[in-house]
Design a protein around this motif. Structure first.
Motif, mmCIF file in Angstrom:
data_model
loop_
_atom_site.group_PDB
_atom_site.id
_atom_site.type_symbol
_atom_site.label_atom_id
_atom_site.label_comp_id
_atom_site.label_asym_id
_atom_site.label_seq_id
_atom_site.Cartn_x
_atom_site.Cartn_y
_atom_site.Cartn_z
ATOM 1 N N VAL A 1 -62.600 38.476 -8.307
ATOM 2 C CA VAL A 1 -61.797 37.386 -8.865
ATOM 3 C C VAL A 1 -61.218 37.877 -10.186
ATOM 4 N N GLU A 2 -59.938 38.220 -10.174
ATOM 5 C CA GLU A 2 -59.275 38.841 -11.324
ATOM 6 C C GLU A 2 -57.791 38.484 -11.262
ATOM 7 N N ASP A 3 -57.245 37.961 -12.362
ATOM 8 C CA ASP A 3 -55.847 37.520 -12.337
ATOM 9 C C ASP A 3 -54.859 38.644 -12.622
ATOM 10 N N TYR A 4 -55.282 39.718 -13.272
ATOM 11 C CA TYR A 4 -54.356 40.808 -13.588
ATOM 12 C C TYR A 4 -54.207 41.684 -12.344
ATOM 13 N N GLN A 5 -53.057 41.581 -11.702
ATOM 14 C CA GLN A 5 -52.863 42.180 -10.382
ATOM 15 C C GLN A 5 -53.115 43.680 -10.322
ATOM 16 N N PRO A 6 -52.575 44.493 -11.245
ATOM 17 C CA PRO A 6 -52.831 45.942 -11.150
ATOM 18 C C PRO A 6 -54.319 46.284 -11.190
ATOM 19 N N LEU A 7 -55.072 45.604 -12.050
ATOM 20 C CA LEU A 7 -56.510 45.869 -12.133
ATOM 21 C C LEU A 7 -57.211 45.396 -10.861
ATOM 22 N N GLU B 1 -60.457 38.991 -2.182
ATOM 23 C CA GLU B 1 -59.923 38.944 -3.540
ATOM 24 C C GLU B 1 -59.286 37.600 -3.837
ATOM 25 N N ALA B 2 -59.290 37.239 -5.133
ATOM 26 C CA ALA B 2 -58.684 35.993 -5.590
ATOM 27 C C ALA B 2 -58.015 36.242 -6.932
ATOM 28 N N ALA B 3 -56.863 35.565 -7.147
ATOM 29 C CA ALA B 3 -56.076 35.799 -8.356
ATOM 30 C C ALA B 3 -56.288 34.739 -9.424
ATOM 31 N N ASN B 4 -57.058 33.705 -9.118
ATOM 32 C CA ASN B 4 -57.336 32.673 -10.114
ATOM 33 C C ASN B 4 -58.676 32.018 -9.809
ATOM 34 N N GLY B 5 -59.133 31.182 -10.732
ATOM 35 C CA GLY B 5 -60.447 30.586 -10.578
ATOM 36 C C GLY B 5 -60.556 29.633 -9.406
ATOM 37 N N ARG B 6 -59.485 28.908 -9.106
ATOM 38 C CA ARG B 6 -59.524 27.977 -7.977
ATOM 39 C C ARG B 6 -59.701 28.730 -6.661
ATOM 40 N N GLU B 7 -58.920 29.810 -6.500
ATOM 41 C CA GLU B 7 -59.058 30.634 -5.292
ATOM 42 C C GLU B 7 -60.448 31.267 -5.240
ATOM 43 N N GLY B 8 -60.918 31.701 -6.400
ATOM 44 C CA GLY B 8 -62.232 32.332 -6.444
ATOM 45 C C GLY B 8 -63.332 31.395 -5.993
#
Length: 227
Positions: A6-12, A29-36
């Motif tokens: 769960v990480e919002d910075y896409q390259p990382l 993988e998830a890009a924000n807390g809600r998705e996570g």
């Protein structure tokens, strides 16, 4: 083993996901807390790698919510927040480990492996079942002192069975923890990989180690223990 990143910075996020997949893990993988939160509560993950500064729902709220809901996944906080107070807060809310950015991927991978071992209560990096040795740190396998060459999928299956030598694991258990590609659960993918693994581990003159329990699943162990 299945990991959630769960990480919002896409390259990382993409870099970590790729590295974990190359290391043989199944990864969501998830890009924000809600998705996570959604991923964490709708699947079984051995380890969750969680950033704290997330959009929509912040990481500490995700962490607190998962622990309140009795989420059994081990959680590794991965964040730029590096003060002692930040670390104490994260650990007090239920994190199992805390790694500060920037980091070296080798250290992240080592911490993930350690959390997996902790989840399955493995004290050593080498799992021994009869004359079989599974080195979870080096991802190598030996039987009777002879090296066994396995593909990434075969190793992942064997490692999961080795971490669960005290119980029968179902096809669904294997699917949820090992595989990371699109196919129907009703397909025979699990059975095919069990067959491939048996061919490499159980050649002529070698006692069977992988035992089938009809209607239940598979168990790894000596015949006397598996019967």
């Amino acid at each position: 083993m299945r990991i959630l990143v769960v990480e919002d910075y896409q390259p990382l996020r993409e870099s970590v996901v790729q590295g974990l997949r190359e290391a043989g893990y199944a990864v969501d993988e998830a890009a924000n807390g809600r998705e996570g939160l959604w991923h964490a509560q709708s699947g079984e993950h051995d380890v969750i790698i969680l950033d704290l500064m997330l959009p929509q729902v912040d990481g500490l709220t995700v962490l607190k919510t998962l622990r309140q809901k009795q989420c059994a996944s081990h959680i590794l906080v991965l964040t730029a927040k590096d003060t002692p107070a930040d670390k104490v807060q994260g650990l007090d809310l239920g994190a199992d480990d805390y790694l500060v950015k920037p980091f070296v991927f080798a250290e992240l991978l080592a911490r993930v492996k350690a959390l997996v071992r902790r989840k399955y209560e493995a004290k050593s990096t080498v799992l021994r079942i009869a004359d079989l040795e599974v080195d979870t740190a080096r991802r190598t396998v030996r039987r009777g002192g002879v090296s066994v060459d396995l593909s990434g999928r075969e190793y992942a299956l064997l490692e999961y069975l080795a971490f669960n030598t005290d119980r029968i694991v179902s096809r669904t258990d294997i699917w949820q923890h090992v595989y990371d590609f699109n196919a129907s659960l009703e397909s025979n993918v699990v059975d095919v990989y069990v067959g491939l693994l048996r061919k490499k581990l159980e050649g002529p003159g070698r006692p069977r180690l992988i035992h089938t329990r009809r209607g239940q699943g598979y168990k790894l162990g000596p015949a006397s223990e598996a019967e």
